[in-house]
Scaffold this motif. Structure first.
Motif, PDB file in Angstrom:
ATOM      1  N   THR A 183      13.846  64.603   1.334  1.00 31.45           N
ATOM      2  CA  THR A 183      13.480  63.482   2.197  1.00 31.45           C
ATOM      3  C   THR A 183      13.554  62.148   1.471  1.00 31.45           C
ATOM      4  O   THR A 183      14.159  61.201   1.955  1.00 31.45           O
ATOM      5  CB  THR A 183      12.058  63.679   2.730  1.00 31.45           C
ATOM      6  OG1 THR A 183      11.960  65.027   3.147  1.00 31.45           O
ATOM      7  CG2 THR A 183      11.782  62.764   3.888  1.00 31.45           C
ATOM      8  N   TYR A 184      12.953  62.070   0.299  1.00 33.01           N
ATOM      9  CA  TYR A 184      12.942  60.781  -0.390  1.00 33.01           C
ATOM     10  C   TYR A 184      14.349  60.378  -0.768  1.00 33.01           C
ATOM     11  O   TYR A 184      14.741  59.230  -0.598  1.00 33.01           O
ATOM     12  CB  TYR A 184      12.038  60.841  -1.620  1.00 33.01           C
ATOM     13  CG  TYR A 184      11.925  59.519  -2.319  1.00 33.01           C
ATOM     14  CD1 TYR A 184      12.653  59.263  -3.480  1.00 33.01           C
ATOM     15  CD2 TYR A 184      11.122  58.514  -1.810  1.00 33.01           C
ATOM     16  CE1 TYR A 184      12.564  58.049  -4.119  1.00 33.01           C
ATOM     17  CE2 TYR A 184      11.029  57.294  -2.450  1.00 33.01           C
ATOM     18  CZ  TYR A 184      11.744  57.064  -3.604  1.00 33.01           C
ATOM     19  OH  TYR A 184      11.662  55.868  -4.233  1.00 33.01           O
ATOM     20  N   GLY A 185      15.133  61.336  -1.267  1.00 36.28           N
ATOM     21  CA  GLY A 185      16.521  61.028  -1.592  1.00 36.28           C
ATOM     22  C   GLY A 185      17.242  60.514  -0.368  1.00 36.28           C
ATOM     23  O   GLY A 185      17.987  59.533  -0.441  1.00 36.28           O
ATOM     24  N   ASP A 192       1.856  61.109  -4.085  1.00 41.90           N
ATOM     25  CA  ASP A 192       1.624  61.586  -2.718  1.00 41.90           C
ATOM     26  C   ASP A 192       0.989  60.457  -1.904  1.00 41.90           C
ATOM     27  O   ASP A 192       0.184  60.687  -1.024  1.00 41.90           O
ATOM     28  CB  ASP A 192       0.757  62.857  -2.696  1.00 41.90           C
ATOM     29  CG  ASP A 192      -0.622  62.621  -3.288  1.00 41.90           C
ATOM     30  OD1 ASP A 192      -0.884  61.504  -3.788  1.00 41.90           O
ATOM     31  OD2 ASP A 192      -1.448  63.554  -3.239  1.00 41.90           O
ATOM     32  N   HIS A 193       1.414  59.204  -2.214  1.00 40.51           N
ATOM     33  CA  HIS A 193       0.808  58.037  -1.570  1.00 40.51           C
ATOM     34  C   HIS A 193       0.917  58.080  -0.048  1.00 40.51           C
ATOM     35  O   HIS A 193       0.109  57.489   0.640  1.00 40.51           O
ATOM     36  CB  HIS A 193       1.426  56.736  -2.125  1.00 40.51           C
ATOM     37  CG  HIS A 193       2.852  56.526  -1.719  1.00 40.51           C
ATOM     38  ND1 HIS A 193       3.204  55.814  -0.606  1.00 40.51           N
ATOM     39  CD2 HIS A 193       4.018  56.959  -2.264  1.00 40.51           C
ATOM     40  CE1 HIS A 193       4.523  55.801  -0.489  1.00 40.51           C
ATOM     41  NE2 HIS A 193       5.042  56.495  -1.486  1.00 40.51           N
ATOM     42  N   ASP A 194       1.917  58.766   0.489  1.00 43.14           N
ATOM     43  CA  ASP A 194       2.045  58.839   1.947  1.00 43.14           C
ATOM     44  C   ASP A 194       1.607  60.201   2.484  1.00 43.14           C
ATOM     45  O   ASP A 194       1.903  60.555   3.617  1.00 43.14           O
ATOM     46  CB  ASP A 194       3.480  58.524   2.373  1.00 43.14           C
ATOM     47  CG  ASP A 194       4.484  59.519   1.799  1.00 43.14           C
ATOM     48  OD1 ASP A 194       4.078  60.412   1.017  1.00 43.14           O
ATOM     49  OD2 ASP A 194       5.685  59.415   2.123  1.00 43.14           O
ATOM     50  N   LEU A 239       3.877  65.083  -1.330  1.00 42.04           N
ATOM     51  CA  LEU A 239       4.290  64.990  -2.730  1.00 42.04           C
ATOM     52  C   LEU A 239       5.797  64.713  -2.813  1.00 42.04           C
ATOM     53  O   LEU A 239       6.604  65.437  -2.252  1.00 42.04           O
ATOM     54  CB  LEU A 239       3.957  66.312  -3.430  1.00 42.04           C
ATOM     55  CG  LEU A 239       4.244  66.380  -4.938  1.00 42.04           C
ATOM     56  CD1 LEU A 239       3.421  65.361  -5.700  1.00 42.04           C
ATOM     57  CD2 LEU A 239       3.951  67.775  -5.458  1.00 42.04           C
ATOM     58  N   HIS A 240       6.151  63.639  -3.509  1.00 37.28           N
ATOM     59  CA  HIS A 240       7.571  63.336  -3.699  1.00 37.28           C
ATOM     60  C   HIS A 240       7.754  62.484  -4.946  1.00 37.28           C
ATOM     61  O   HIS A 240       6.784  62.046  -5.549  1.00 37.28           O
ATOM     62  CB  HIS A 240       8.151  62.643  -2.462  1.00 37.28           C
ATOM     63  CG  HIS A 240       7.508  61.327  -2.132  1.00 37.28           C
ATOM     64  ND1 HIS A 240       6.276  61.238  -1.529  1.00 37.28           N
ATOM     65  CD2 HIS A 240       7.913  60.053  -2.321  1.00 37.28           C
ATOM     66  CE1 HIS A 240       5.961  59.963  -1.358  1.00 37.28           C
ATOM     67  NE2 HIS A 240       6.934  59.216  -1.840  1.00 37.28           N
ATOM     68  N   LEU A 241       9.019  62.254  -5.304  1.00 40.30           N
ATOM     69  CA  LEU A 241       9.324  61.472  -6.500  1.00 40.30           C
ATOM     70  C   LEU A 241       9.649  60.031  -6.152  1.00 40.30           C
ATOM     71  O   LEU A 241      10.295  59.755  -5.151  1.00 40.30           O
ATOM     72  CB  LEU A 241      10.551  62.060  -7.221  1.00 40.30           C
ATOM     73  CG  LEU A 241      10.370  63.306  -8.079  1.00 40.30           C
ATOM     74  CD1 LEU A 241      11.728  63.691  -8.666  1.00 40.30           C
ATOM     75  CD2 LEU A 241       9.368  63.079  -9.199  1.00 40.30           C
ATOM     76  N   HIS A 242       9.186  59.127  -7.001  1.00 37.58           N
ATOM     77  CA  HIS A 242       9.698  57.758  -6.998  1.00 37.58           C
ATOM     78  C   HIS A 242      10.521  57.599  -8.267  1.00 37.58           C
ATOM     79  O   HIS A 242      10.217  58.195  -9.289  1.00 37.58           O
ATOM     80  CB  HIS A 242       8.555  56.747  -6.974  1.00 37.58           C
ATOM     81  CG  HIS A 242       8.012  56.501  -5.606  1.00 37.58           C
ATOM     82  ND1 HIS A 242       7.253  55.414  -5.285  1.00 37.58           N
ATOM     83  CD2 HIS A 242       8.133  57.217  -4.470  1.00 37.58           C
ATOM     84  CE1 HIS A 242       6.928  55.453  -4.008  1.00 37.58           C
ATOM     85  NE2 HIS A 242       7.446  56.540  -3.485  1.00 37.58           N
ATOM     86  N   TYR A 243      11.586  56.776  -8.216  1.00 35.99           N
ATOM     87  CA  TYR A 243      12.516  56.716  -9.337  1.00 35.99           C
ATOM     88  C   TYR A 243      12.212  55.610 -10.348  1.00 35.99           C
ATOM     89  O   TYR A 243      12.598  55.695 -11.496  1.00 35.99           O
ATOM     90  CB  TYR A 243      13.932  56.520  -8.815  1.00 35.99           C
ATOM     91  CG  TYR A 243      14.405  57.630  -7.923  1.00 35.99           C
ATOM     92  CD1 TYR A 243      14.455  58.940  -8.401  1.00 35.99           C
ATOM     93  CD2 TYR A 243      14.797  57.385  -6.615  1.00 35.99           C
ATOM     94  CE1 TYR A 243      14.892  59.965  -7.586  1.00 35.99           C
ATOM     95  CE2 TYR A 243      15.234  58.413  -5.798  1.00 35.99           C
ATOM     96  CZ  TYR A 243      15.280  59.698  -6.286  1.00 35.99           C
ATOM     97  OH  TYR A 243      15.717  60.707  -5.484  1.00 35.99           O
TER      98      TYR A 243
END
Ligand SMILES: [Zn+2]
Ligand SMILES: [Zn+2]
Length: 176
Positions: free
Chosen positions: A5-7, A93-95, A98-102
């Protein structure tokens, strides 16, 4: 196609940036204001002129990647874009998910933006093939897009351009 999703969102940010209308001198600020969810809280979005120039350069590089017509060209242009990125990934997991920020959270707006779009675009190209990036076939458009359709059959940047072209083709057939 199921890229993470983030990508997937990050590549959409890249496409938005590449297609941004740069005619208005305040376009960079307008773009940043329209995409505030991508920046850490407290990031200053009023950029000095030099930084605004860097955003324009990043937009041009994304366009160049999408316009490239062979794998070596895509690689070279992607690497030019990646050279401007300063990845320092972190999990968040600010939203609620859990996901990555680059980019590091305390980086300036330009570094956050450039790093996010460079990494997002690279992920799609590396995982799904450089042919997934294209230029809208509608007459007079020229927007770039990422093709997320199952069979990679997309030709237009938007539904608007797709239906405009269908109507134009219909009229041309009728005239003929
Ligand atoms: Zn996030
Ligand atoms: Zn279009």
């Amino acid at each position: 196609m199921d890229y993470d999703t983030y990508g997937s969102n990050a590549v959409e940010l890249a496409i938005d940036l590449a297609n941004a209308d740069r005619e208005d001198p305040g376009w960079v600020r307008a773009f940043l204001d329209a995409h505030t969810e991508w920046f850490t809280d407290g990031t200053s979005l009023s950029l000095p002129e030099q930084d605004a120039g860097q955003v324009a350069q990043t937009a041009t590089l994304i366009r160049d990647v999408a316009l490239a017509e062979s794998e070596p060209d895509v690689m070279a242009r992607l690497n030019a874009l990646l050279a401007l990125a300063s990845p320092r990934p972190y999990a968040t997991d600010h939203d609620g998910e859990l996901h990555l920020h680059y980019a590091r959270p305390d980086a300036g707006a330009v570094e956050q933006l450039t790093t996010t779009v460079a990494m997002g675009l690279s992920q799609v190209v590396v995982q799904h093939g450089w042919q997934r990036l294209g230029v809208c076939s509608a007459e007079g458009c020229g927007n770039v897009y990422v093709d997320t359709s199952r069979n990679a059959s997309r030709r237009y940047c938007s539904n608007t351009c797709a239906s405009r072209s269908t109507v134009a083709a219909y009229r041309a057939r009728k005239r003929a």
